[in-house]
Write a protein that holds these residues in place. Structure first.
Motif, PDB file in Angstrom:
ATOM      1  N   LYS A  63     -47.363 -44.729 103.226  1.00  0.00           N
ATOM      2  CA  LYS A  63     -48.639 -45.429 103.103  1.00  0.00           C
ATOM      3  C   LYS A  63     -48.823 -46.099 101.743  1.00  0.00           C
ATOM      4  O   LYS A  63     -49.439 -47.155 101.647  1.00  0.00           O
ATOM      5  CB  LYS A  63     -49.789 -44.458 103.369  1.00  0.00           C
ATOM      6  CG  LYS A  63     -49.869 -44.005 104.824  1.00  0.00           C
ATOM      7  CD  LYS A  63     -51.038 -43.075 105.053  1.00  0.00           C
ATOM      8  CE  LYS A  63     -51.142 -42.667 106.519  1.00  0.00           C
ATOM      9  NZ  LYS A  63     -52.264 -41.742 106.759  1.00  0.00           N
ATOM     10  N   ILE A  64     -48.333 -45.471 100.674  1.00  0.00           N
ATOM     11  CA  ILE A  64     -48.569 -46.044  99.346  1.00  0.00           C
ATOM     12  C   ILE A  64     -47.279 -46.478  98.662  1.00  0.00           C
ATOM     13  O   ILE A  64     -47.330 -47.048  97.579  1.00  0.00           O
ATOM     14  CB  ILE A  64     -49.317 -45.043  98.436  1.00  0.00           C
ATOM     15  CG1 ILE A  64     -48.425 -43.836  98.097  1.00  0.00           C
ATOM     16  CG2 ILE A  64     -50.607 -44.585  99.068  1.00  0.00           C
ATOM     17  CD1 ILE A  64     -49.046 -42.892  97.093  1.00  0.00           C
TER      18      ILE A  64
ATOM     19  N   LYS B 249     -53.478 -48.297 100.077  1.00  0.00           N
ATOM     20  CA  LYS B 249     -53.171 -47.500 101.265  1.00  0.00           C
ATOM     21  C   LYS B 249     -53.933 -48.031 102.474  1.00  0.00           C
ATOM     22  O   LYS B 249     -53.379 -48.149 103.573  1.00  0.00           O
ATOM     23  CB  LYS B 249     -53.511 -46.038 101.002  1.00  0.00           C
ATOM     24  CG  LYS B 249     -53.359 -45.122 102.186  1.00  0.00           C
ATOM     25  CD  LYS B 249     -53.772 -43.712 101.816  1.00  0.00           C
ATOM     26  CE  LYS B 249     -53.730 -42.779 103.015  1.00  0.00           C
ATOM     27  NZ  LYS B 249     -54.176 -41.404 102.654  1.00  0.00           N
TER      28      LYS B 249
END
Length: 666
Positions: free
Chosen positions: A191-192, A290
């Motif tokens: 996600k990041i 995110k």
């Protein structure tokens, strides 16, 4: 069974023989003994190992031998007293401390064979230690053998079951906390993190340290069990997920400026309160990127689950240094010629999982004209599969670059798609600067990996290399002609400003307008609740559809053309190029001397039919209407506005006494 040193050596050798026989035997019967699953401990790995070691030492200590000495056996002959504490202590030390699980089972089995007296006398088993004849219960207590384990092995021996070793011995089983930490790190990195285009590495944001990642893990940990310790988390990260890294300052890939400044401020903070404020700002920054990446994944999911309604496309460029021609896996000293630079522009259509790779020789500007040309290639491919029309909703994911994507020309192209009803709505998403690596970069990394083990001396060979580098096979093609949309839109464009800050744009028709015009809406981030309309003296970017025909960009001369020709000639003289490859180079370089553009196009979007809204599939359920009515009733009751009334209560009058009953006299 004798427990002297010689006796133990004998039994150890007999154990080895039993193990070898069991492994080489062809019998398929397995003994169901001592096959319990490993226990689940809530302590850390170090604490669990320390606890097991202490328990083992206590079981074979002198205190344990003393307890066995004073314990009465079941036969009533005080067998343990005859042995003495010294012998018992020696037996406990040798059996409990020095043998593993399989060796203990083999020792019990071989002891049963030596003590079996069924065919010699009336006794069933005759156990002995150092010449002292004892009962089986005293023998088990002297060796620290649980009675249940002895009975199980005796049952297996009497039924002539094959001795099968426990193959789980020596294996390490991860705990639930270990697996939870691994899943958390994988999910967080997806996600990041940013996938690198030239490898399988995932870079976490530059503002984080490994200690920061562990603190984020502890903050997100909500299970009843305590989180994994810092050292075990580090071991798990290094062992299970080595491709997830935090980039160093010396690495070539661009870093997020915000991440770098946040990290510097956190490191150089003098006060704890100031450091906590910067950490909170970092957390908000990571949450924003995110959410933007999650929105992109949501668009992918919608395009794959409902391709008749949604189409998701991502476009990006590859590193130009990886695909220079001619390319050789092995460099030699005489490779001194100047290679011809090429540039690969990739695109992925998630609705049909089609992948495209457009190759140019860097003789055209890498600007919005090239981006729109690649998008047109993808849209034409998708329209051909659907009978000439496109899904009504188009999602575009582009790099946050003003020169190529985030400019008035790409926006004008999206507005024209909506105006001419090629699609009903277009949404463009831009990830945060410094966090723009996505699934298309994984495609580029596969190209780089394939080129490391494959030669590509010509453009057709490069196309073949790209095609075999990924699954599903990409469509690789040479970009020979680039449409000049910038010149086509120039006369009808209005001025636009302030568009470099928002990360989300939407293009749709304004139903209230008397003329068919597409309007632009924007959000700073995808999580903002409302779309914002543009402000100013006009609400449309294009006044009208351009009436002039669309021409093509005229390529400029190839850079270092003479050096490339000399390098090709030298490669041929060194037999680095075959005759066919050298002929291709001569033909290709001569074709670059003169450019013959295709015929001009009146309206490039006329090749598409008008979009068709897919029919909504009605639910085949007889109770659908009943459920709808029931839901409406519940919502009406839930949303019903209640009014609370107060009413004056009348005072009650004093109750009158009932008349006394008359009694008859008898």
């Amino acid at each position: 069974m004798d427990c002297s040193d010689e006796g133990y050596k004998t039994e150890t050798s007999s154990c080895d023989l039993l193990l070898d026989d069991s492994l080489s035997s062809t019998k398929s019967v397995r003994s169901p003994l001592l096959t319990s699953t490993p226990k689940k401990y809530t302590l850390t790995v170090q604490e669990t190992g320390e606890k097991k070691r202490k328990d083992k030492e206590e079981r074979c200590s002198q205190k344990a031998a003393k307890e066995v000495f004073y314990t009465k056996c079941g036969c009533g002959d005080d067998c343990t007293e005859r042995l003495g504490q010294v012998i018992i202590y020696q037996c406990l030390q040798k059996f409990v401390k020095k043998l593993n699980r399989d060796q203990k089972r083999a020792f019990i089995r071989s002891s049963l064979e030596h003590a079996d007296r069924k065919h010699e006398s009336g006794k069933t088993y005759d156990f002995s230690i150092k010449g002292y004849s004892i009962c089986w219960q005293a023998w088990c207590m002297a060796h620290g053998i649980p009675e249940s384990s002895f009975r199980q092995e005796r049952r297996a021996y009497e039924k002539n079951w094959e001795f099968t070793p426990d193959l789980r011995i020596g294996n390490k089983y991860p705990t639930k906390r270990y697996l939870d930490a691994k899943v958390w790190l994988e999910t967080t990195a997806a996600k990041i993190g940013d996938r690198m285009p030239d490898s399988s590495t995932v870079h976490l944001p530059h503002c984080l340290t490994r200690q920061d990642v562990y603190e984020l893990y502890r903050e997100d940990h909500t299970a009843r069990e305590p989180p994994l310790g810092h050292s075990q988390f580090a071991v798990m990260w290094e062992k299970e997920l080595p491709d997830i890294t935090i980039p160093k300052a010396s690495e070539n890939h661009a870093k997020c400026s915000v991440c770098k400044l946040l990290r510097d401020n956190i490191v150089h903070s003098q006060k704890k309160e100031e450091s906590e404020q910067w950490k909170l700002a970092r957390k908000e920054h990571l949450l924003k990127q995110k959410n933007e990446r999650s929105k992109y994944y949501k668009h992918i999911k919608k395009a794959r689950s409902n391709p008749e309604k949604y189409l998701s496309i991502i476009v990006d460029g590859m590193d130009q240094k990886k695909t220079s021609l001619p390319h050789y896996t092995e460099k030699i000293k005489d490779d001194t010629g100047k290679p011809m630079g090429t540039h690969v522009t990739g695109a992925i259509s998630h609705g049909s999982d089609s992948i495209f790779a457009g190759i140019d020789v860097q003789n055209v500007p890498h600007d919005s004209n090239l981006t729109i040309t690649i998008i047109m290639k993808v849209l034409q491919h998708e329209a051909q599969k659907r009978g000439g029309s496109l899904p009504p909703v188009l999602y575009l994911q582009l790099d946050n670059s003003y020169r190529e994507n985030k400019n008035c020309f790409v926006f004008a192209f999206c507005s024209e798609l909506v105006r001419q009803k090629v699609v009903k709505k277009v949404k463009i998403g831009f990830l945060l600067v410094g966090h723009t690596h996505e699934d298309i970069d994984q495609f580029f990394s596969r190209i780089s990996a394939t080129l490391k083990r494959s030669d590509a001396t010509t453009i057709p060979e490069l196309e073949q290399t790209i095609t075999k580098s990924f699954t599903p096979a990409p469509q690789a093609f040479q970009v020979e002609h680039v449409m000049d949309f910038k010149a086509w839109f120039a006369e009808e464009l209005e001025a636009i400003s302030g568009h470099s800050i928002p990360h989300c744009f939407k293009f749709t028709m304004n139903s209230s307008s008397p003329h068919a015009q597409s309007h632009i809406f924007y959000k700073e981030y995808s999580t903002d609740p409302e779309w914002q309309a543009t402000t100013g003296t006009t609400f449309q970017l294009l006044r009208q559809t351009p009436t002039e025909p669309l021409s093509y960009v005229i390529p400029f001369p190839l850079k270092h053309l003479q050096a490339v020709q000399e390098g090709v000639s030298k490669a041929r003289s060194m037999s680095r190029l075959t005759t066919e490859q050298h002929q291709w180079w001569e033909s290709f370089l001569s074709s670059l001397q003169e450019y013959n553009p295709p015929a001009e196009v009146e309206n490039p979007l006329a090749v598409f039919k008008e979009y068709v809204m897919p029919e909504e599939q009605e639910e085949e359920d007889e109770e659908r209407e009943a459920r709808r009515k029931a839901l409406q009733a519940l919502l009406a009751r839930e949303n019903k506005k209640a009014e609370v009334h107060l009413k004056r209560k009348r005072p009650k009058s004093a109750p009158s006494k009932p008349p006394a009953k008359k009694t008859r006299r008898k």
